[in-house]
Design an enzyme around this catalytic site. Structure first.
Site: not given
Ligand code: UD1
Length: 417
Positions: A22-23, A116, A121, A305, A398
């Site tokens: 998925k990711n 989620c 986020r 995850d 999902r």
């Molecule tokens: C992706 C994965 C998700 C996984 C996560 C961490 C996908 C579609 N989803 O989510 O399944 O759990 O990586 O391995 O690939 N953050 C901020 N500001 C931002 C962006 C992120 O503060 O602009 C914080 C988030 O709130 C979180 C942390 O950074 O606490 C990590 O998030 P991130 O690595 O960006 O996760 P996703 O890309 O959303």
């Protein structure tokens, strides 16, 4: 009805093929927008998040068709229609459209992406990284508008190895003039897949899989054929399901080379694993040894995850285990549901829980509130005495193509109702 019913107490036995990732699929589908050409993405998982992305690509004017478990996408003419807010808000991955559409069209209007309910986020790091490539943002309560007069390369230092931010910078960076360097990049295998796909399309990206990625932007891109690797999180879910229920399973195509931390924890929790290029064979050992501490971390650490799934299994393990969630700040919503089943878990703060093992879970009505927590409740149902009804199966679908079919193939008594 929106529930899954599990009758616990049956060991798992047999072979299950692991679906595509998925990711990795979601950012690659967004990346097909950059080529203005036809691409075929094979082994796409048939999951709700992919259907949402398919819908968004169609709204943008792409021709998208399923063919032999893959998606054929023609992105030659893009119209910047308003994308349905519902589809944007239904998943976090719509954030990839920022990098992809800025790269392709130079502007984008977007509702705030959803996903989620596992934490706040925000998208502040996405915005500040793209600003460094020459994007200007305007936002209000409903969403944001981004525009550029021309993307240019930059050296971007990330405050945290965010998976999504790294992917967005890659998407915009391949379309920017000059070189882009991402320092402190995330190292997840899904980022390597995105870079491999783009390199197949004619991009030049090096350093993926390390914390320093170099992109030589502005090269012409063309369509390609690409096959998605199997999903390491789905493979991990079934690996821990086997430890929970007992028995032995072969996880066909499971990407063991991406799962060292997962396999290490599984072995500490009483699994014997035999890995090969064809997949992972797992056998649950009779006696579960003690795991005292588990902490999630960016790759190559233990994936956030799979934290909830392990939490379910730990309720029956011997001794106490401190579980630390270091990525998201609201990822213990499953605790309340496991407590309804008789688990003994104490929430210490937003990032730590203490699991007291040795509980025999009892089947009851529980509610999935998000994707991975939902899958973890299915695993808890396999361990429980009696019947467990998990409401909210839409969250599980999902990310899992058909968790009931997969576990039925392994002999579990599980139905979707
Ligand atoms: C992706 C994965 C998700 C996984 C996560 C961490 C996908 C579609 N989803 O989510 O399944 O759990 O990586 O391995 O690939 N953050 C901020 N500001 C931002 C962006 C992120 O503060 O602009 C914080 C988030 O709130 C979180 C942390 O950074 O606490 C990590 O998030 P991130 O690595 O960006 O996760 P996703 O890309 O959303």
């Amino acid at each position: 009805m929106d529930s899954i019913q599990v009758q616990g107490g049956t060991g798992l036995q047999g072979t299950v093929r692991i679906q595509g990732s998925k990711n990795a699929t979601l950012p690659i589908l967004a990346a097909t927008l950059l080529t203005g050409d036809e691409s075929y993405i094979g082994n796409c998982p048939r999951i709700t998040d992919v259907y949402h992305m398919e819908n968004l690509l169609r709204c943008l004017g792409c021709k998208v068709n399923w063919e032999n478990h893959g998606l054929r996408i023609q992105s030659s003419s893009i119209c910047e229609n308003d994308m349905p807010a519902e589809a944007i808000k239904s998943m976090r991955s719509s954030v990839f459209l920022l990098g992809a559409l800025i790269g392709r069209c130079g502007r984008i209007t977007l509702d705030y992406p959803g996903g989620c309910v596992i934490g706040e986020r925000p998208i502040n790091w996405h915005m500040s990284a793209l600003e460094q490539l020459g994007v200007r943002f305007y936002q209000d309560a409903c969403g944001l508008y981004a525009v550029t007069e021309g993307l240019h390369g930059a050296c971007i230092k990330l405050p945290f190895p965010s998976v999504g931010v790294t992917e967005n910078v890659i998407l915009a960076g391949v379309m920017a003039r000059g070189q882009t360097c991402i320092v402190g990049a995330a190292r997840e295998p899904e980022i390597t897949s995105l870079c491999d796909f783009l390199n197949c399309c004619g991009a030049r990206i090096e350093g993926m899989g390390t914390d320093c990625i170099h992109i030589w932007g502005g090269r012409p891109l063309h369509g390609t054929r690409y096959r998605m690797e199997a999903d390491r999180i789905v493979a991990g879910t079934y690996l821990f399901a086997c430890i929970a229920a007992g028995g032995s399973c072969f996880l066909e195509e499971a990407p063991a080379h991406q799962m060292a931390a997962v396999i290490h924890v599984a072995e500490q929790m009483g699994a014997w694993c035999d890995i090969s290029p064809k997949g992972i064979f797992v056998q649950a050992l009779k006696k579960h040894p003690v795991l005292n501490h588990l902490s999630t971390a960016p790759y190559p650490g233990f994936p956030t995850d799979l934290q909830s799934v392990v939490l379910s299994v730990l309720t029956a393990n011997e001794g106490e285990c401190l579980v630390e969630e270091r990525i998201f700040e609201n990822r213990f919503r499953i605790v309340e549901e496991l407590q309804k089943m008789g688990a003994s878990i104490q929430i210490l703060d937003r990032h730590r829980v203490l699991v007291k093992g040795g509980s025999i879970l009892q089947g009851t009505h529980v509610e999935a509130k998000e994707l991975r927590g939902g899958a973890a409740l299915v695993v808890a149902g396999l361990m429980a005495e009696g019947n467990t009804v998990i409401e909210g199966k839409k969250y599980i679908y999902r990310g899992y193509e058909n968790i009931c079919r997969d576990l039925q193939e392994l002999g579990a008594r599980i139905v979707s109702v």
